[in-house]
Write a protein that holds these residues in place. Structure first.
Motif, mmCIF file in Angstrom:
data_model
loop_
_atom_site.group_PDB
_atom_site.id
_atom_site.type_symbol
_atom_site.label_atom_id
_atom_site.label_comp_id
_atom_site.label_asym_id
_atom_site.label_seq_id
_atom_site.Cartn_x
_atom_site.Cartn_y
_atom_site.Cartn_z
ATOM 1 N N SER A 168 0.851 -1.196 0.000
ATOM 2 C CA SER A 168 0.000 0.000 0.000
ATOM 3 C C SER A 168 0.884 1.242 0.000
ATOM 4 O O SER A 168 0.633 2.201 0.737
ATOM 5 C CB SER A 168 -0.912 0.010 1.238
ATOM 6 N N GLU A 191 0.926 5.945 -4.791
ATOM 7 C CA GLU A 191 0.543 5.550 -6.140
ATOM 8 C C GLU A 191 1.520 6.062 -7.190
ATOM 9 O O GLU A 191 1.154 6.861 -8.054
ATOM 10 C CB GLU A 191 -0.878 6.062 -6.436
ATOM 11 N N LEU A 233 4.137 4.311 -9.989
ATOM 12 C CA LEU A 233 4.458 3.003 -10.559
ATOM 13 C C LEU A 233 5.928 2.645 -10.351
ATOM 14 O O LEU A 233 6.260 1.505 -10.001
ATOM 15 C CB LEU A 233 4.098 2.990 -12.052
ATOM 16 N N LYS A 248 6.439 1.411 -6.871
ATOM 17 C CA LYS A 248 5.854 0.086 -6.651
ATOM 18 C C LYS A 248 6.742 -0.990 -7.281
ATOM 19 O O LYS A 248 7.019 -2.025 -6.660
ATOM 20 C CB LYS A 248 4.433 0.025 -7.229
ATOM 21 N N SER A 257 -1.659 -5.830 -4.241
ATOM 22 C CA SER A 257 -1.464 -4.383 -4.270
ATOM 23 C C SER A 257 -2.786 -3.674 -3.991
ATOM 24 O O SER A 257 -3.820 -4.025 -4.560
ATOM 25 C CB SER A 257 -0.935 -3.934 -5.631
ATOM 26 N N THR A 296 -3.459 -0.799 -4.948
ATOM 27 C CA THR A 296 -3.568 0.279 -5.936
ATOM 28 C C THR A 296 -4.993 0.478 -6.433
ATOM 29 O O THR A 296 -5.705 -0.478 -6.708
ATOM 30 C CB THR A 296 -2.660 -0.005 -7.154
ATOM 31 N N SER A 297 -5.375 1.754 -6.531
ATOM 32 C CA SER A 297 -6.655 2.009 -7.171
ATOM 33 C C SER A 297 -6.460 2.401 -8.625
ATOM 34 O O SER A 297 -7.390 2.331 -9.413
ATOM 35 C CB SER A 297 -7.429 3.105 -6.423
ATOM 36 N N PHE A 339 -3.514 1.527 -10.851
ATOM 37 C CA PHE A 339 -2.734 0.755 -11.821
ATOM 38 C C PHE A 339 -3.346 -0.609 -12.094
ATOM 39 O O PHE A 339 -3.956 -1.222 -11.220
ATOM 40 C CB PHE A 339 -1.290 0.598 -11.342
ATOM 41 N N LEU A 389 1.811 -3.663 -12.981
ATOM 42 C CA LEU A 389 2.552 -3.994 -11.762
ATOM 43 C C LEU A 389 3.467 -5.196 -11.984
ATOM 44 O O LEU A 389 4.515 -5.329 -11.346
ATOM 45 C CB LEU A 389 1.592 -4.295 -10.609
ATOM 46 N N VAL A 428 -3.685 -7.452 -8.129
ATOM 47 C CA VAL A 428 -4.324 -6.312 -7.468
ATOM 48 C C VAL A 428 -5.366 -6.827 -6.488
ATOM 49 O O VAL A 428 -6.208 -7.658 -6.840
ATOM 50 C CB VAL A 428 -4.984 -5.369 -8.498
ATOM 51 N N HIS A 435 -7.697 -4.691 -4.224
ATOM 52 C CA HIS A 435 -8.018 -3.288 -3.951
ATOM 53 C C HIS A 435 -9.126 -3.182 -2.903
ATOM 54 O O HIS A 435 -10.254 -3.620 -3.137
ATOM 55 C CB HIS A 435 -8.446 -2.600 -5.258
#
Lengths: 488, 488
Positions: B85, B88, B90, B93, B112, B114-115, B117, B122, B134, B136
């Motif tokens: 977390s 954001e 890339l 990450k 991840s 991420t909201s 990507f 990733l 992901v 999320h």
């Protein structure tokens, strides 16, 4: 004095308006040429009668009188409120206003349920434009509080206030929309989500089920209690609304939706939103808002749990996965001792204005223990579906100490009698070693068909006999058989 | 065997993941270079500990062990789940994945938060792309069930299933997003609403407060339990989903939102949605869905009422407006008779699997009667805020007949003793002339400071003396002083 409303157009929306007025004591006259109107409205009334009165903690006024009228003039003459919910065609609506304004009081409010037309369009060419206003409801109209009240400059401030007061008096929350705009406010959001959802289905990204889960398992629950901005204010945390916006501002240029027409993200806009957010929620710290939010979410999610629906069904499944190990079965329990029939943390929604677990929740916990005892004795949901159950006839509770939200409590149950149709249980509630309360319950086994006492199944009798034998040497518990004495 | 999660990045989101894992019995290792990380996570834990355990009706496993680690490799070595977390960006990450994949088990799940990507972004250039997915979440992560699980073709079906199973085991609802897309599913709706809301604020149509009210007083409550499509299916009524769409299809061309990029409304799209909606909700008739919806709405709105927030605050205000007339004050009541202390309809959420009002709600009603009696005797919210209140010490309930949702019930209260610190009340609950139950309560006046019994204020003593004198000639009620007898 009883007020009267005229409902012009009696579908689901008109019926919802009729129900809201009737159940708040107004008389209601319906005009709708549809021969099915009477049936449709009576179906909405059935739904409303079972749900709305119990929402209140006090009685609603006596239900008003419902009548159906073949002539529009007859329906609207002398009424206080006229609600127009005819199909969304402007020519039709204008024709209706013309006819009804010839017959109604000039002082009556004419509200339109329109989601698509602006009030200025509805007032165009009217006999008395000042009497017409948009009052846009949300389905089910008999339960949801929101009414968007959209006036124009032709409506006086007194008229708008009167319309809002009348709406409030039947339990609505009138939201004054200060500037007319296509689709008002709420439906603009619904339209945006609808358009995005159509794209996702069309492009095969998600089905209608998946989209609905994405809504109701996450942000939908949040939006039932705080809207978009208050939610984001909390999410932004101590850094505040300006920080939150700085973080998500750039995303406006990214393809995070198919709907790409975006306002320019200026400092002026950021300031305007941050200032409005301060005015809205600034009386609470972020920590307070987090706790308000969590209290709301826990209460609502536990309500959904009782209905086993949506997020509530997820919680029930999680409980079922955790249950083995937490509560013993008849074979697992040491039957020579009181049986552990409940183990849980005190939920946030079980506490009251005194700051401790409220008295009725002690009985809630003891009733769960009784249910668990019945379950392990064989009176489970299958058995109940087959037509037998135990009903509580008598309860005696002693409150010995206090407990609070989050405390881990446990109930242990001794059976004092389990024979024939009779079941007598003595529950003791502990927090650690501390005895919080005792609950003594006397139950009768009944036939769910004739609601009369009768013996349970042989399997249940055998299970209870096992408990009787195993607990025979336990002392009769202190406090059992007590009564509240007559004052000397 | 205890499972272990590594939390990489410990802000509000990482902290929420940590809380969810810890409270479900996992050990958690945190890696976050922020010197404030420990404080931030402990604040999230405080919130989570007061709210999450009580959501369950069974105990959660013993809380796991939380540790903080200065080295990423140390945090991730041997763990089952790694939740990233970090901010954001890339590049950041990808760098984190490189470092942690050198140290973690190849079998661990790297999720991840991420909201923004897509998982393919990733996985790009990763040591083991098949391990990254992901997952999320939604804030507050410790309460809201939704996790969007977005894999790519690089992730095996077994891996995705394992990730979903682990999420389910800590109470999440994993929503498998089958086709990766910017912002996944839910945030695309949030982004659309956010963009529309920015327009409305910018154009001066509505403030943040007005927008939030437009959401939470209407469709927000609906979306907490049914999503967009199921809600519209119900709204469409008997005519069905195709009819609903035909009605609102043309609106796609209208300026009902600023966001004007819309899909073409073809027969094919209509059929696709109608068929998906049948698969989703077709097992229920529209009438059934209406009742499910209303049960959910009533339960949630009553939960909000207990918190006096949002739609619940509107309901409380409406009750307050209705109360005079429904329940007498001390001066209005005929004190020579039992006093009417409760009058209401049985709400939908007070009934149980036996189809009748459930036993703990009898005590809920009697407790409301006790509160009302205290209130008219002068022990009102101001008095309680000043430090005194009555606590119930003992209760005896007799269930004499059944009642059901919607029934109008009334409680009348006789005071058997009201002197010094003691208050002894006898409540009788009626539906019309039918006696449903009696509730006998013995209370002690306490100091809220030291929680010890003490005499109430002189004003309360005087009010109780008035009732004593007026009710002196009433007979001692049948059933008062009863006990559940020891079996012979």
């Amino acid at each position: 004095m009883t007020k009267t409303a005229a409902i012009i157009g009696g579908g689901v929306i008109g019926g919802g308006w009729a129900a809201r007025f009737l159940l708040n004591g107004w008389d209601v006259r319906v005009f709708d040429p549809d021969p099915e109107a009477e049936r449709k409205i009576s179906e909405v009334m059935d739904n409303a009668r079972r749900s709305l009165p119990g929402l209140s903690d006090v009685p609603l006024p006596d239900e008003g009188t419902l009548s159906f009228h073949a002539e529009l003039a007859d329906a609207v003459a002398g009424v206080d409120w006229i609600q127009e919910s005819v199909p969304e065609r402007l020519d039709l609506k204008l024709k209706v206003y013309k006819s009804l304004q010839e017959a109604c009081d000039p002082g009556a409010v004419i509200g339109s349920s329109t989601s698509g037309f602006k009030p200025s369009e509805l007032q165009e060419g009217a006999l008395r434009p000042e009497q017409i206003v948009v009052t846009h409801p949300f389905n089910p109209v008999y339960l949801l509080p929101l009414i968007e009240v959209v006036p124009t400059g032709a409506n006086s401030a007194e008229f708008v206030q009167k319309a809002k007061d009348l709406l409030t008096s039947v339990g609505f929350f009138p939201l004054h929309v200060r500037k007319e705009i296509d689709a008002h406010i709420a439906d603009r959001f619904l339209e945006a989500v609808w358009r995005e959802a159509l794209w996702l289905v069309k492009d095969g990204v998600a089905t209608t089920t998946e989209i609905d889960e994405a809504i109701r398992m996450g942000f939908g629950i949040r939006w039932a209690q705080m809207g978009l901005f208050e939610t984001y204010r909390v999410a932004g945390g101590e850094a505040g609304m300006r920080h939150f916006m700085a973080q998500f501002g750039p995303a406006l240029k990214w393809p995070w939706t198919k709907l790409m027409d975006v306002p320019e993200f200026t400092d002026e806009l950021v300031d305007m939103i941050a200032d409005q957010s301060d005015a809205q929620s600034g009386m609470h710290s972020i920590r307070e808002l987090e706790r308000i939010r969590d209290n709301n979410l826990v209460g609502m999610m536990r309500a959904l749990k009782a209905q086993d629906y949506g997020a509530g069904a997820v919680l029930n499944k999680h409980d079922a996965a955790l249950k083995p190990g937490a509560l013993p079965t008849l074979d697992e329990a040491d039957l020579s001792q009181p049986i552990r029939t409940l183990a849980r943390a005190v939920p946030l929604d079980w506490t009251d204005y005194n700051g401790h677990m409220t008295e009725s929740r002690y009985l809630d916990a003891f009733a769960c223990s009784t249910d668990r005892f019945m379950e392990i004795a064989g009176c489970d949901s299958d058995y109940i579906a087959s037509g037998g159950s135990y009903f509580t006839a008598e309860t005696h509770i002693r409150h010995l100490d206090e407990t609070h939200a989050g405390a881990k409590i446990e109930v242990r149950t001794q059976m004092l009698l389990g024979a024939g149709k009779k079941l007598h249980l003595f529950h003791s509630m502990f927090e650690g070693d501390k005895l919080l309360a005792t609950g003594e319950s006397f139950l009768l086994h009944v036939s769910l068909e004739n609601r009369r006492p009768c013996a349970p199944s042989a399997a249940i009798e055998a299970a209870l006999a096992r408990v009787t034998e195993a607990q025979a040497s336990l002392p009769y518990p202190e406090g059992a058989g007590n009564a509240i004495r007559k004052p000397a």
